[in-house]
Each structure stands twice: as C-alpha cells, then as structure tokens.
Design an enzyme around this catalytic site. Structure first.
Site: not given
Ligand code: GLN
Length: 304
Positions: A63, A66, A188, A240, A258
């Site tokens: 993430s 992002k 993605y 989050y 993650v």
């Molecule tokens: N690629 C992961 C997902 O879509 C990203 C999640 C994350 O790092 N919070 O679940």
C-alpha cells in the site's frame, strides 16, 4: 542532529523487544518473507542519509504504492479526482466493504483499497501504458532503474483477491468505475507488487519532505501545494483504522503497507522508511511503529 547515534540506539532497542506480531499471510507469497528482518533508512533534506539493519534488502511495498498512484492522478486530472473519492479517514480496515454501500460507491479516501482502486481506474484511463508508466515514474523519483514488479506477488494477490474483486464490482455497479474490472485489478496488483529497499523508498518519498522537489537534484516534481494536501491525507488516512494511535506514538504523517513497510515524513526536514514484516492486529508493522516512536522521541523532531 546525531541521527547515526539515534539509529544505533533504536536498533539495539528494537532487537531487545519481544515481537508478537504476525506476518501477513492473506497474500500467500508475502508469507514467505523472513519475519525477523528489520531495516531503517533516514534521508534528510540536506541529502544526508543514515541506515541500519536490512535497509538494502527489497520487500513488497504494497500500500505504500498508493501514495505514488495518488500523486500521479492528482497531477494528471487535478480537482476532478475528488468527485470520485473523498479525503476522510475511514476508521475501518483497509479492505472494508461496509461503508461503501452507505457512501453510494464513493470511497472515503484514496488509501483504503476501494479508493486506491478508483485511483487505479483513473490512471488506466489517462496513461498510455499504465504498468510501464507507473514503474518509470517511481524509478525517476528514486534515481534508480533497479526497481521491478514482483510477478509472483502480483499473481498471488490476484489468485486470492476476492475482496478487491467485490469492491471494484460494487463500485462499477454504482457508476464509479470506467474501465474493465480485470484490467483495473491487474494494474492495482502490479502497483502493490513492486519490490523496493528502504533506501529506494526514502528517495522516492523524499519529495513529500522537500516541498515537492527531489532531494538529489532539486527538480520540482510536484507543487508544494500538492505536497501539503497529500501529506494531510497521509496523516489522516495512511493508517486506516489506526491513525490516532500512529500519530500519538509516531508523531509524523505516515503510510504503511502489509509487507511491513512504513514511510514517515517530516515536512521540510526528513523522510524515514522502516521495514519489519511482523504486523500488529490492525496490520501495521509492530516494530516499525516502535522504531518511529523512538526516533521522534530521541530526536525531538516530530510535527507535533
Ligand atoms: N495489495 C494489498 C491489498 O489490496 C494492499 C494492502 C495494504 O498494504 N494495506 O490487499
């Protein structure tokens, strides 16, 4: 500031801690990583750097990507982006489906999965070759061509991406998705499956500490106004359902993935990247938060 000494103290402190966190396993390929890795890289706006542990080992940025996709989207489509995604903290896990129905398919922010998928959809509509162009942008920010997609991780996420498939289909039903579902998810999953070192990430994210300019060349990549806005979203939405705890302990705007990475920014001073794959119950790097708390306590350099 004696960052060298501070990082050594942090390293010792973190190696003493009993880490009860758990490595992410909902993407099977991520579960193969050595859980005891720990690396940290700090880059100042004076282009001085300090590092400890496994700072030169690549890991899955997940993430953290992002922030980069949001940066490209805001540069390319500007204000129109905010018709399709909000900038409010969600207070729910990154892959939550619940509030999407209440909010009529408009995700709460660009960092929860629903929001990042809308941003991916935007990039798919405006970039000629989204997968190539995304990597090229990151390589340019990092001044480094040795950054690649990890196809195994991308496939592993695709094979088990039922929640993301649900999110994108639901938003398509509510008219907030333009492209084909499979194409968006493919892009993605690739953006999340980039492998980078702490150093490469620090260089990439240094624009957010340096008013939009690359620290290495002083080139203005994005405007200072965009940086102000993106840092505000990083601060409020980067963690989050744990932004309060993260701000309380870490003291800086930060984004987590993650894969166990955390990037934190001190606007006008420095960027720091920490990698430790064992996650707390909310999916955030246990030691990463601890190390950042140590850093801002020992240096006194926090935004608060
Ligand atoms: N690629 C992961 C997902 O879509 C990203 C999640 C994350 O790092 N919070 O679940």
């Amino acid at each position: 500031m004696d960052f060298k000494n501070i990082l050594n103290i942090i390293y010792k402190d973190c190696s003493r801690i009993e880490n009860h966190g758990k490595i992410a396993n909902y993407i099977p390929e991520l579960a193969k990583v050595n859980p005891d890795k720990f690396g940290m890289f700090l880059l100042t706006n004076e282009n001085e750097h300090y590092e400890i542990g496994d700072s030169q080992e690549k890991f899955s940025i997940q993430s953290l990507s992002k922030v980069i996709s949001l940066t490209i989207a805001t540069e390319l489509i500007g204000q129109d982006l905010w018709k399709r995604v909000e900038v409010e903290p969600s207070g729910t896990p990154f892959n939550s489906l619940t509030e999407l129905e209440r909010d009529k398919g408009i995700p709460r922010n660009p960092f929860i999965n629903a929001g990042a998928i809308v941003v991916a959809d935007v990039l798919l509509s405006v970039l000629d070759n989204p997968i190539d162009d995304f990597l090229t942008f990151i390589r340019k920010l990092a001044d480094d061509d040795q950054i690649f997609y990890n196809e195994k991780v991308a496939k592993s996420e695709k094979d088990f991406g039922y929640r993301n498939t649900a999110l994108v289909n639901y938003m398509k039903a509510l008219d907030n998705i333009e492209n084909e579902v499979d194409d968006i998810l493919n892009f993605y999953y690739h953006q999340c499956a980039i492998d980078m070192t702490c150093e490469q990430l620090a260089k990439t994210f240094s624009i957010f500490a340096n008013s939009g300019k690359k620290i290495s060349t002083n080139e203005q990549v994005i405007s200072a106004k965009s940086v102000k806005r993106i840092n505000a979203i990083i601060q409020t939405c980067g963690f989050y359902d744990e932004p309060g705890e993260f701000a309380f302990r870490g003291g800086l705007p930060g984004k987590r993935g993650v894969g166990g990475g955390i990037v934190a920014v001190h606007p006008k001073a420095y960027v720091v990247v920490i990698w430790s794959p064992k996650l707390n119950t909310k999916g955030n790097s246990n030691l990463g938060i601890h190390a950042l708390e140590d850093l801002t306590n020992l240096s006194g350099l926090s935004v608060f």
